[in-house]
Scaffold this motif. Structure first.
Motif, PDB file in Angstrom:
ATOM      1  N   LEU A   1       0.863  -1.183   0.000  1.00 16.75           N
ATOM      2  CA  LEU A   1       0.000   0.000   0.000  1.00 16.75           C
ATOM      3  C   LEU A   1       0.898   1.230   0.000  1.00 16.75           C
TER       4      LEU A   1
ATOM      5  N   ALA B   1      -4.003   5.036  -4.065  1.00 16.76           N
ATOM      6  CA  ALA B   1      -5.375   5.552  -3.970  1.00 16.76           C
ATOM      7  C   ALA B   1      -5.777   6.255  -5.270  1.00 16.76           C
TER       8      ALA B   1
ATOM      9  N   LEU C   1      -4.639   9.562  -6.025  1.00 16.98           N
ATOM     10  CA  LEU C   1      -4.642  11.022  -5.893  1.00 16.98           C
ATOM     11  C   LEU C   1      -3.406  11.645  -6.536  1.00 16.98           C
TER      12      LEU C   1
ATOM     13  N   ASN D   1      -7.668   0.094   8.031  1.00 11.70           N
ATOM     14  CA  ASN D   1      -8.236  -0.942   7.154  1.00 11.70           C
ATOM     15  C   ASN D   1      -7.225  -2.074   6.934  1.00 11.70           C
TER      16      ASN D   1
ATOM     17  N   GLY E   1      -6.891   2.800  -6.879  1.00  8.59           N
ATOM     18  CA  GLY E   1      -8.254   2.935  -6.356  1.00  8.59           C
ATOM     19  C   GLY E   1      -8.456   2.110  -5.101  1.00  8.59           C
TER      20      GLY E   1
ATOM     21  N   ALA F   1      -4.800   7.678   8.022  1.00  8.84           N
ATOM     22  CA  ALA F   1      -5.114   6.733   9.105  1.00  8.84           C
ATOM     23  C   ALA F   1      -6.142   5.695   8.685  1.00  8.84           C
ATOM     24  N   GLN F   2      -7.066   6.086   7.809  1.00 10.44           N
ATOM     25  CA  GLN F   2      -8.138   5.149   7.449  1.00 10.44           C
ATOM     26  C   GLN F   2      -7.586   3.889   6.786  1.00 10.44           C
TER      27      GLN F   2
ATOM     28  N   GLY G   1     -13.173  -0.513   1.812  1.00  7.45           N
ATOM     29  CA  GLY G   1     -13.054  -0.733   3.256  1.00  7.45           C
ATOM     30  C   GLY G   1     -12.236  -1.967   3.599  1.00  7.45           C
TER      31      GLY G   1
HETATM   32  P1  NAP Z   1      -7.115   7.629   3.976  1.00  4.25           P
HETATM   33  O1  NAP Z   1      -8.032   8.711   4.437  1.00  4.25           O
HETATM   34  O2  NAP Z   1      -6.405   6.834   4.991  1.00  4.25           O
HETATM   35  O3  NAP Z   1      -7.865   6.599   3.015  1.00  4.25           O
HETATM   36  C1  NAP Z   1      -9.101   6.903   2.377  1.00  4.25           C
HETATM   37  C2  NAP Z   1      -9.432   5.770   1.438  1.00  4.25           C
HETATM   38  O4  NAP Z   1      -8.608   5.840   0.268  1.00  4.25           O
HETATM   39  C3  NAP Z   1      -9.189   4.395   2.015  1.00  4.25           C
HETATM   40  O5  NAP Z   1     -10.240   3.974   2.841  1.00  4.25           O
HETATM   41  C4  NAP Z   1      -9.036   3.580   0.749  1.00  4.25           C
HETATM   42  O6  NAP Z   1     -10.302   3.350   0.137  1.00  4.25           O
HETATM   43  C5  NAP Z   1      -8.299   4.531  -0.171  1.00  4.25           C
HETATM   44  N1  NAP Z   1      -6.851   4.368  -0.123  1.00  4.25           N
HETATM   45  C6  NAP Z   1      -5.941   5.059   0.607  1.00  4.25           C
HETATM   46  N2  NAP Z   1      -4.699   4.659   0.347  1.00  4.25           N
HETATM   47  C7  NAP Z   1      -4.799   3.680  -0.571  1.00  4.25           C
HETATM   48  C8  NAP Z   1      -3.848   2.874  -1.255  1.00  4.25           C
HETATM   49  N3  NAP Z   1      -2.526   2.996  -1.051  1.00  4.25           N
HETATM   50  N4  NAP Z   1      -4.320   1.968  -2.144  1.00  4.25           N
HETATM   51  C9  NAP Z   1      -5.656   1.836  -2.372  1.00  4.25           C
HETATM   52  N5  NAP Z   1      -6.591   2.575  -1.757  1.00  4.25           N
HETATM   53  C10 NAP Z   1      -6.173   3.497  -0.866  1.00  4.25           C
HETATM   54  O7  NAP Z   1      -6.045   8.219   2.957  1.00  4.25           O
HETATM   55  P2  NAP Z   1      -5.779   9.740   2.482  1.00  4.25           P
HETATM   56  O8  NAP Z   1      -5.285  10.516   3.648  1.00  4.25           O
HETATM   57  O9  NAP Z   1      -6.950  10.195   1.679  1.00  4.25           O
HETATM   58  O10 NAP Z   1      -4.536   9.476   1.515  1.00  4.25           O
HETATM   59  C11 NAP Z   1      -4.739   8.856   0.270  1.00  4.25           C
HETATM   60  C12 NAP Z   1      -3.395   8.377  -0.235  1.00  4.25           C
HETATM   61  O11 NAP Z   1      -2.509   9.482  -0.337  1.00  4.25           O
HETATM   62  C13 NAP Z   1      -2.747   7.348   0.668  1.00  4.25           C
HETATM   63  O12 NAP Z   1      -2.303   6.292  -0.139  1.00  4.25           O
HETATM   64  C14 NAP Z   1      -1.609   8.080   1.329  1.00  4.25           C
HETATM   65  O13 NAP Z   1      -0.488   7.246   1.532  1.00  4.25           O
HETATM   66  C15 NAP Z   1      -1.305   9.205   0.343  1.00  4.25           C
HETATM   67  N6  NAP Z   1      -0.896  10.461   1.015  1.00  4.25           N
HETATM   68  C16 NAP Z   1      -1.644  10.981   2.027  1.00  4.25           C
HETATM   69  C17 NAP Z   1      -1.223  12.125   2.652  1.00  4.25           C
HETATM   70  C18 NAP Z   1      -2.006  12.711   3.780  1.00  4.25           C
HETATM   71  O14 NAP Z   1      -1.558  13.739   4.346  1.00  4.25           O
HETATM   72  N7  NAP Z   1      -3.132  12.144   4.185  1.00  4.25           N
HETATM   73  C19 NAP Z   1      -0.046  12.778   2.231  1.00  4.25           C
HETATM   74  C20 NAP Z   1       0.695  12.217   1.187  1.00  4.25           C
HETATM   75  C21 NAP Z   1       0.264  11.062   0.581  1.00  4.25           C
HETATM   76  P3  NAP Z   1     -11.125   2.000   0.398  1.00  4.25           P
HETATM   77  O15 NAP Z   1     -11.657   2.093   1.790  1.00  4.25           O
HETATM   78  O16 NAP Z   1     -12.170   2.024  -0.665  1.00  4.25           O
HETATM   79  O17 NAP Z   1     -10.158   0.863   0.245  1.00  4.25           O
END
Ligand code: NAP
Length: 241
Positions: free
Chosen positions: A8, A30, A32, A80, A46, A75-76, A50
């Motif tokens: 992941l 994800a 993004l 998960n 994608g 964290a989500q 959950g």
């Molecule tokens: P999140 O709130 O923890 O996750 C939201 C949802 O996005 C998860 O429930 C999952 O969907 C999906 N998801 C997240 N990471 C995934 C992955 N690696 N592969 C497949 N599905 C994923 O995450 P977020 O804060 O929105 O961050 C999204 C992504 O951006 C993550 O991969 C994270 O490592 C990266 N990122 C986040 C940050 C930040 O500050 N939050 C900064 C830099 C990079 P489902 O429940 O449908 O599986």
């Protein structure tokens, strides 16, 4: 390495690890950010739907080890991952990047969420937000005495008294010095990501004597093995596989 891994990602460390892994690995994003197209491993983009969806995916794909190298504020997906690994009966290993620590002269103030952040920002006039997209939803609420700059992955048009800068790390020290000088910001807002790629802004805040408002890190689940350094994780992987 031959075991079937689900990695992941969403961080620079995850991408670096993905570059070292072969076609037996599924690298999951994800969607993004940028999706690399030059990897030997398989890339999928994608969500899974959950923890239960992720557990079903693990079973269907014959995954033997789940690797959580997501961002410390995502964290989500980390919750998960821990839950899905337990359901599917496979181990989950995680990279738990340590947070930054203040040094002498630093004025760091930890805040819990958006409302606390806005209260803590009240005495300031020119905040620089480097904490992601959340401020974009509040650009119509900018207090009359403030002008906001928001740096996030993508630029977008901003209302008066706001600027949205699209930029991706790593950020060099000189670039950060120039940005702070141009903006004349009086406070920095950041997550405590602990990443070297985004750390120079903290040094500039230190040099200028600026306070830093840090959004508190979320609680992450305990998993089978946790590593502070990518090299330790990679070494353990080689020993395991
Ligand atoms: P999140 O709130 O923890 O996750 C939201 C949802 O996005 C998860 O429930 C999952 O969907 C999906 N998801 C997240 N990471 C995934 C992955 N690696 N592969 C497949 N599905 C994923 O995450 P977020 O804060 O929105 O961050 C999204 C992504 O951006 C993550 O991969 C994270 O490592 C990266 N990122 C986040 C940050 C930040 O500050 N939050 C900064 C830099 C990079 P489902 O429940 O449908 O599986």
């Amino acid at each position: 390495m031959s075991a079937r891994l689900l990695l992941l990602g969403g961080t620079a460390e995850a991408l670096r690890l993905a570059r070292r892994l072969g076609p037996e690995t599924l690298y999951s994003l994800a969607g993004l950010g940028r999706v690399p197209d030059d990897l030997a491993c398989h890339v999928r983009v994608g969500g899974f739907g959950g923890a239960e969806g992720l557990a079903r995916f693990i079973a269907a794909e014959g995954i033997e080890l789940l690797l959580d190298l997501t961002h410390p504020y995502a964290a989500q997906i980390s919750h998960n991952a821990a839950h899905a690994a337990a359901i599917a009966g496979v181990p989950c290993w995680a990279l738990r990047r340590p947070g930054w620590q203040p040094g002498p002269g630093d004025d760091w103030r930890e805040v819990d969420g958006w409302d606390a952040l806005i209260r803590a920002l009240a005495p300031f006039e020119r905040p620089l937000f480097t904490s992601g997209r959340e401020p974009l939803a509040h650009l119509h609420e900018i207090p009359a005495h403030q002008r906001w700059t928001v740096r996030c992955l993508q630029a977008e048009p901003a209302p008066p008294r706001a600027e949205v800068i699209g930029a991706r790390g790593p950020f060099a020290l000189e670039e950060e010095r120039a940005l702070f000088a141009r903006l004349q910001c009086d406070v920095l807002v950041s997550k405590n990501s602990g990443s070297a790629a985004t750390e120079p802004k903290l040094q500039v805040a230190r040099e200028l004597g600026l306070p830093v408002l840090l959004l508190r890190r979320p609680q992450l689940p305990t998993v089978a093995r946790e590593f502070a350094e990518p090299a330790e994780l990679y070494e353990a992987l080689q020993a395991h596989l």
